[in-house]
Design an enzyme around this catalytic site. Sequence first.
Site, PDB file in Angstrom:
ATOM      1  N   GLY A  15      39.776  57.939  50.103  1.00  0.00           N
ATOM      2  CA  GLY A  15      39.077  58.711  49.065  1.00  0.00           C
ATOM      3  C   GLY A  15      37.581  58.745  49.295  1.00  0.00           C
ATOM      4  O   GLY A  15      37.083  58.197  50.288  1.00  0.00           O
ATOM      5  N   GLY A  18      35.989  55.289  49.173  1.00  0.00           N
ATOM      6  CA  GLY A  18      36.402  54.599  50.404  1.00  0.00           C
ATOM      7  C   GLY A  18      35.527  55.001  51.584  1.00  0.00           C
ATOM      8  O   GLY A  18      35.080  54.161  52.367  1.00  0.00           O
ATOM      9  N   ASP A 162      26.829  50.626  36.341  1.00  0.00           N
ATOM     10  CA  ASP A 162      26.130  50.805  35.058  1.00  0.00           C
ATOM     11  C   ASP A 162      24.868  49.941  35.027  1.00  0.00           C
ATOM     12  O   ASP A 162      23.814  50.364  34.561  1.00  0.00           O
ATOM     13  CB  ASP A 162      27.073  50.423  33.910  1.00  0.00           C
ATOM     14  CG  ASP A 162      28.432  51.084  34.098  1.00  0.00           C
ATOM     15  OD1 ASP A 162      28.465  52.318  34.089  1.00  0.00           O
ATOM     16  OD2 ASP A 162      29.428  50.377  34.316  1.00  0.00           O
ATOM     17  N   HIS A 190      33.468  49.831  31.139  1.00  0.00           N
ATOM     18  CA  HIS A 190      32.863  50.849  32.007  1.00  0.00           C
ATOM     19  C   HIS A 190      33.287  52.219  31.490  1.00  0.00           C
ATOM     20  O   HIS A 190      34.282  52.795  31.922  1.00  0.00           O
ATOM     21  CB  HIS A 190      33.299  50.663  33.468  1.00  0.00           C
ATOM     22  CG  HIS A 190      32.925  51.853  34.304  1.00  0.00           C
ATOM     23  ND1 HIS A 190      31.625  52.175  34.596  1.00  0.00           N
ATOM     24  CD2 HIS A 190      33.672  52.828  34.858  1.00  0.00           C
ATOM     25  CE1 HIS A 190      31.597  53.285  35.296  1.00  0.00           C
ATOM     26  NE2 HIS A 190      32.825  53.712  35.466  1.00  0.00           N
TER      27      HIS A 190
HETATM   28  P1  NAI Z   1      39.231  59.984  45.212  1.00  0.00           P
HETATM   29  O1  NAI Z   1      40.206  60.787  44.459  1.00  0.00           O
HETATM   30  O2  NAI Z   1      38.318  60.629  46.189  1.00  0.00           O
HETATM   31  O3  NAI Z   1      40.016  58.834  46.013  1.00  0.00           O
HETATM   32  C1  NAI Z   1      41.006  58.046  45.450  1.00  0.00           C
HETATM   33  C2  NAI Z   1      41.984  57.692  46.543  1.00  0.00           C
HETATM   34  O4  NAI Z   1      42.886  56.751  46.007  1.00  0.00           O
HETATM   35  C3  NAI Z   1      42.799  58.890  47.033  1.00  0.00           C
HETATM   36  O5  NAI Z   1      42.691  58.963  48.449  1.00  0.00           O
HETATM   37  C4  NAI Z   1      44.223  58.556  46.590  1.00  0.00           C
HETATM   38  O6  NAI Z   1      45.197  59.005  47.517  1.00  0.00           O
HETATM   39  C5  NAI Z   1      44.167  57.036  46.532  1.00  0.00           C
HETATM   40  N1  NAI Z   1      45.166  56.434  45.657  1.00  0.00           N
HETATM   41  C6  NAI Z   1      45.644  56.896  44.473  1.00  0.00           C
HETATM   42  N2  NAI Z   1      46.586  56.082  43.999  1.00  0.00           N
HETATM   43  C7  NAI Z   1      46.697  55.059  44.881  1.00  0.00           C
HETATM   44  C8  NAI Z   1      47.520  53.923  44.950  1.00  0.00           C
HETATM   45  N3  NAI Z   1      48.447  53.664  44.001  1.00  0.00           N
HETATM   46  N4  NAI Z   1      47.370  53.088  46.008  1.00  0.00           N
HETATM   47  C9  NAI Z   1      46.479  53.353  46.968  1.00  0.00           C
HETATM   48  N5  NAI Z   1      45.680  54.437  46.973  1.00  0.00           N
HETATM   49  C10 NAI Z   1      45.785  55.278  45.929  1.00  0.00           C
HETATM   50  O7  NAI Z   1      38.437  59.148  44.117  1.00  0.00           O
HETATM   51  P2  NAI Z   1      37.077  58.333  44.278  1.00  0.00           P
HETATM   52  O8  NAI Z   1      35.928  59.226  43.997  1.00  0.00           O
HETATM   53  O9  NAI Z   1      37.104  57.574  45.550  1.00  0.00           O
HETATM   54  O10 NAI Z   1      37.182  57.356  43.028  1.00  0.00           O
HETATM   55  C11 NAI Z   1      38.169  56.351  42.962  1.00  0.00           C
HETATM   56  C12 NAI Z   1      38.221  55.744  41.574  1.00  0.00           C
HETATM   57  O11 NAI Z   1      37.001  55.084  41.261  1.00  0.00           O
HETATM   58  C13 NAI Z   1      38.435  56.757  40.448  1.00  0.00           C
HETATM   59  O12 NAI Z   1      39.351  56.185  39.524  1.00  0.00           O
HETATM   60  C14 NAI Z   1      37.083  56.852  39.794  1.00  0.00           C
HETATM   61  O13 NAI Z   1      37.166  57.233  38.444  1.00  0.00           O
HETATM   62  C15 NAI Z   1      36.605  55.421  39.944  1.00  0.00           C
HETATM   63  N6  NAI Z   1      35.164  55.193  39.791  1.00  0.00           N
HETATM   64  C16 NAI Z   1      34.772  54.024  39.181  1.00  0.00           C
HETATM   65  C17 NAI Z   1      33.457  53.713  39.023  1.00  0.00           C
HETATM   66  C18 NAI Z   1      33.049  52.435  38.338  1.00  0.00           C
HETATM   67  O14 NAI Z   1      31.828  52.257  38.132  1.00  0.00           O
HETATM   68  N7  NAI Z   1      33.926  51.524  37.986  1.00  0.00           N
HETATM   69  C19 NAI Z   1      32.407  54.630  39.488  1.00  0.00           C
HETATM   70  C20 NAI Z   1      32.901  55.806  40.152  1.00  0.00           C
HETATM   71  C21 NAI Z   1      34.252  56.066  40.290  1.00  0.00           C
END
Ligand code: NAI
Length: 329
Positions: A15, A18, A162, A190
Site C-alpha cells: 500500500g 508501505g 497526531d 486517533h
Molecule cells: P492503502 O490502501 O494504500 O494500502 C493498504 C494495503 O493494505 C493494501 O495494499 C491492501 O491490499 C492491504 N491490506 C488490506 N487488508 C489486509 C490484510 N488483511 N492483510 C494484509 N494486508 C492487507 O492504504 P494506506 O494509505 O497505506 O493506509 C493504510 C491504513 O493506514 C489505512 O487504514 C489508513 O486509514 C491508515 N492510516 C492511519 C494513520 C494513523 O495515524 N494511525 C495515518 C494514515 C493512514
Amino acid sequence: MTKPAMRVAVTGAAGQIGYALLFRIASGEMLGKDQPVILQLLEIPDEKAQNALKGVMMELDDCAFPLLQSMSAHSDPKEAFKDADVALLVGSRPRGPGMERKDLLTVNAQIFTVQGKALNEAASRDVRVLVVGNPANTNAYIAMKSAPDLKPENFTAMLRLDHNRALSQLAAKLGRPVAEIQKLAVWGNHSPTMYPDYRFATIGGQSVAKIINDDAWNRDVFIPTVGKRGAAIIEARGLSSAASAANAAIDHIRDWVMGTDGKWVTMGVPSDGSYSIPEGIMYGVPVTCEGGKYHRVTGLEIDEFSRERMDLTLKELLEERDGVADLLK
Ligand code: NAI
C-alpha cells in the site's frame, strides 16, 4: 561485531504507507544504522496485491541496502509474523462507498482478530506491535484481546502522527523550531475527537500556554486543525497522508526501542486506569521510553476543559469497543 538481525513484519506492505515505510526501515532509520533487519511482508492473497508487493521487493533489492539481510512475501499472517520482533500492522480495509462506520469496524475487527491470533501463535514473546491501520486504537485493542499469551503492553496504536502534527502547528504559531518544543501530549483516539494538549508544553524552558495565552485559538483553531489534518491532506492531495504516516510509524518504533532521553511522545497504549480512563482501553497518552519500554507520564493535572475533551474521545472509543464486543467473545 554485527548484531543479530531483527525481524520486522509489515502488513499492507504494497500500500501507499508501505511504500513510504519499507525503504526507511531497510536503510536503518527505524532500528539504527548498525542493526540488520529481515523484512516479512504481508499482503492479501489477491494476485494484484501480491504482484505489487513483488514489485516493491524488486525495488528494495535494487537499493542494495547493506542492513537488509533478507525479505519474504506472505499472504498468511502466521508465516509473516513468525518470530517477529516488531510488527507494523498497516493494512486494513478502507471505508467503501455506502459503508457505515459500524460495517467498517466489523470488517476490520475480523482482520485484527485473525492477526492478533497469529501474533499470539507465531511472533517473538517480546514483539512490539504498532497498529497503524484505521480505526487504529480499536484495531490494536482487538489484536491485543486476541493474543492472550502476549503481554498487553506489547500492543500499541499510532497517535504519533497526531503528535507530530500538533508539534508543527505549535512551532508555526510560535515562529520557533519544532525541536525546541517539549512536553506535548495528545489524548485519546486517533480520530478527529483526539485532544492535543499543550498545557504542559515548554519551549526554551518557558510555558508554551503562557506565551500563546489565547484560549480561543486553542479551542477554535489549534484543536480542530490537528483533528481535521488528515481530511485536509486528502482534500489537497487527492490521497490520504502516507509519507507522514510512515514517518510517524518510524518515530514511534525508534523511540520505543531506543528511548526518548526523557522527552515526551504520544503512544496509544492499553490504559492502566490512570486519568479515569477504563483499564485496557487503547488510549493516546504522553509517555517517555527507556530500556525498550514505555512509561506513562503520571500525575498530570486534568482541568475541566481537558476532562471534557478526554471524555469525549473516550466515549467514541467505548462505543467502538462495544461495537466489536460480540466478535471478541
Ligand atoms: P492503502 O490502501 O494504500 O494500502 C493498504 C494495503 O493494505 C493494501 O495494499 C491492501 O491490499 C492491504 N491490506 C488490506 N487488508 C489486509 C490484510 N488483511 N492483510 C494484509 N494486508 C492487507 O492504504 P494506506 O494509505 O497505506 O493506509 C493504510 C491504513 O493506514 C489505512 O487504514 C489508513 O486509514 C491508515 N492510516 C492511519 C494513520 C494513523 O495515524 N494511525 C495515518 C494514515 C493512514
